[in-house]
Write a protein that holds these residues in place. Structure first.
Motif, PDB file in Angstrom:
ATOM      1  N   LEU A 197      -6.989  -4.151  -4.652  1.00 22.99           N
ATOM      2  CA  LEU A 197      -7.656  -3.462  -3.548  1.00 22.99           C
ATOM      3  C   LEU A 197      -7.598  -4.303  -2.282  1.00 22.99           C
ATOM      4  O   LEU A 197      -8.104  -5.432  -2.247  1.00 22.99           O
TER       5      LEU A 197
ATOM      6  N   ILE B 152     -15.970   1.704  -4.293  1.00 20.40           N
ATOM      7  CA  ILE B 152     -14.827   1.984  -5.159  1.00 20.40           C
ATOM      8  C   ILE B 152     -15.077   1.453  -6.568  1.00 20.40           C
ATOM      9  O   ILE B 152     -14.803   2.131  -7.560  1.00 20.40           O
TER      10      ILE B 152
ATOM     11  N   PHE C 189       0.199   5.900  -0.229  1.00 19.71           N
ATOM     12  CA  PHE C 189      -0.803   6.960  -0.219  1.00 19.71           C
ATOM     13  C   PHE C 189      -0.383   8.177  -1.038  1.00 19.71           C
ATOM     14  O   PHE C 189      -1.122   9.161  -1.104  1.00 19.71           O
TER      15      PHE C 189
ATOM     16  N   LEU D 100       0.826  -1.208   0.000  1.00 14.92           N
ATOM     17  CA  LEU D 100       0.000   0.000   0.000  1.00 14.92           C
ATOM     18  C   LEU D 100       0.861   1.260   0.000  1.00 14.92           C
ATOM     19  O   LEU D 100       1.992   1.254   0.499  1.00 14.92           O
TER      20      LEU D 100
ATOM     21  N   GLN E  43      -6.771   8.407  -5.836  1.00 13.50           N
ATOM     22  CA  GLN E  43      -5.521   7.724  -6.183  1.00 13.50           C
ATOM     23  C   GLN E  43      -5.697   6.863  -7.420  1.00 13.50           C
ATOM     24  O   GLN E  43      -4.874   6.885  -8.348  1.00 13.50           O
TER      25      GLN E  43
ATOM     26  N   ALA F 249      -8.967   7.088  -1.733  1.00 11.63           N
ATOM     27  CA  ALA F 249      -8.530   5.938  -2.526  1.00 11.63           C
ATOM     28  C   ALA F 249      -8.994   6.051  -3.969  1.00 11.63           C
ATOM     29  O   ALA F 249      -8.246   5.725  -4.898  1.00 11.63           O
TER      30      ALA F 249
ATOM     31  N   ILE G 108      -3.796  -0.734  -3.263  1.00 13.32           N
ATOM     32  CA  ILE G 108      -4.448   0.426  -2.645  1.00 13.32           C
ATOM     33  C   ILE G 108      -5.295  -0.032  -1.465  1.00 13.32           C
ATOM     34  O   ILE G 108      -6.104  -0.955  -1.584  1.00 13.32           O
TER      35      ILE G 108
ATOM     36  N   PRO H  94      -8.030   1.538   1.157  1.00 13.88           N
ATOM     37  CA  PRO H  94      -8.856   2.627   1.679  1.00 13.88           C
ATOM     38  C   PRO H  94      -8.810   2.598   3.206  1.00 13.88           C
ATOM     39  O   PRO H  94      -9.043   1.557   3.816  1.00 13.88           O
TER      40      PRO H  94
END
Length: 287
Positions: free
Chosen positions: A265, A277, A177, A175, A251, A248, A202, A204
């Motif tokens: 994810l 998402i 950010f 992950l 991104q 997220a 990613i 969230p």
């Protein structure tokens, strides 16, 4: 289907889930799988905990159900630090019998409750061993901001090249950010001759404690914008959840616009977050 084949046809979207706690029945995860299936992921990966044989059984049982009961391609995680070669060969045989073709090969975190074995010191050792004894599709982990135990990004990319040369078929990132770390990592990988597909991982963030734990484990950087979200909404769970989803999505929109190979994810076993998402980015993935 081997996951590496998916990237030849489309931009890939996949989900990660983890087995339920030891005190919970294994069936509790299947409601989550049922809901994630409706989002048509290209594959679902199942993590492997630090609990020895029980984690092994749960991971492989869930991965088998994902593929054979729900009809979604599955990936079984396999950390090697606490495994012998004989144990890995047995696992490969069981996975093959279950029809599973894909494995995420990891070193794994060193757990003070277990004495590490000496058969596999690095993920690259496991990957070489699996390739020598089978035709599994191997996925490897990579670290846009470098592995927390690695001294520099240069050393980290050299280690990754060793992992890819050992037989890694595609990569999933830890992950992050701040997308700029991912783009810089892509450039380093290309210069090093790493040319397998790279999925952006990613996560969230839906609560402050969750991200504080992740930062302590992974050492990822938190951008100012992200910190502002956490500080503003930490005492409002619903607002924090929605702000984390929105961050997220932002991104992912940027990553897709820049031509990312795929998105992985980290769902935290929360189908609602995955649905929100998916709803936001599905059209972009197909474009």
């Amino acid at each position: 289907m081997k996951t590496s084949e998916l990237f030849k046809r489309k931009r890939v979207l996949s989900f990660e889930i983890f087995p339920p706690k030891r005190t919970d029945p294994i069936d509790t995860i299947y409601d989550t799988v049922e809901k994630l299936k409706d989002l048509s992921p290209d594959f679902i990966s199942v993590t492997y905990g630090a609990g020895g044989n029980e984690s092994n059984r749960n991971t492989f049982e869930i991965a088998s159900a994902v593929k054979n009961r729900y009809g979604v391609e599955s990936v079984a995680h396999l950390p090697c630090i606490n495994l012998t070669k004989e144990a890995v060969l047995d696992m490969l045989d069981n996975l093959k019998k279950a029809g599973i073709e894909n494995m995420l090969a990891l070193r794994g975190d060193i757990n003070p409750d277990f004495t590490p074995k000496n058969d596999f010191k690095h993920a690259s050792d496991l990957i070489s061993f699996i390739k020598e004894h089978s035709d599994f599709n191997i996925i490897g982990a990579c670290y846009p901001e470098r592995h927390i135990e690695c001294g520099s990004v240069i050393e980290d990319i050299r280690n990754l090249k060793t992992k890819v040369d050992a037989g890694t078929d595609h990569l999933i990132t830890q992950l992050f950010f701040d997308n700029s770390y991912f783009y810089s990592f892509q450039e380093r990988a290309a210069i090093a001759g790493i040319n397998v597909p790279i999925q952006a991982g990613i996560m969230p963030v839906v609560n402050k404690k969750q991200i504080e734990r992740m930062v302590s484990l992974c050492g990822v950087d938190l951008p100012k914008k992200f910190l502002s979200i956490m500080n503003r909404y930490e005492n409002n769970p619903e607002a924090m959840r929605d702000a984390g989803i929105a961050y997220a999505v932002d991104q992912m929109v940027d990553l897709i616009a820049q031509g990312v190979d795929g998105i992985h994810l980290y769902t935290m076993n929360n189908p609602y977050i995955a649905f929100r998402i998916y709803e936001a980015i599905n059209v972009l993935l197909a474009a």
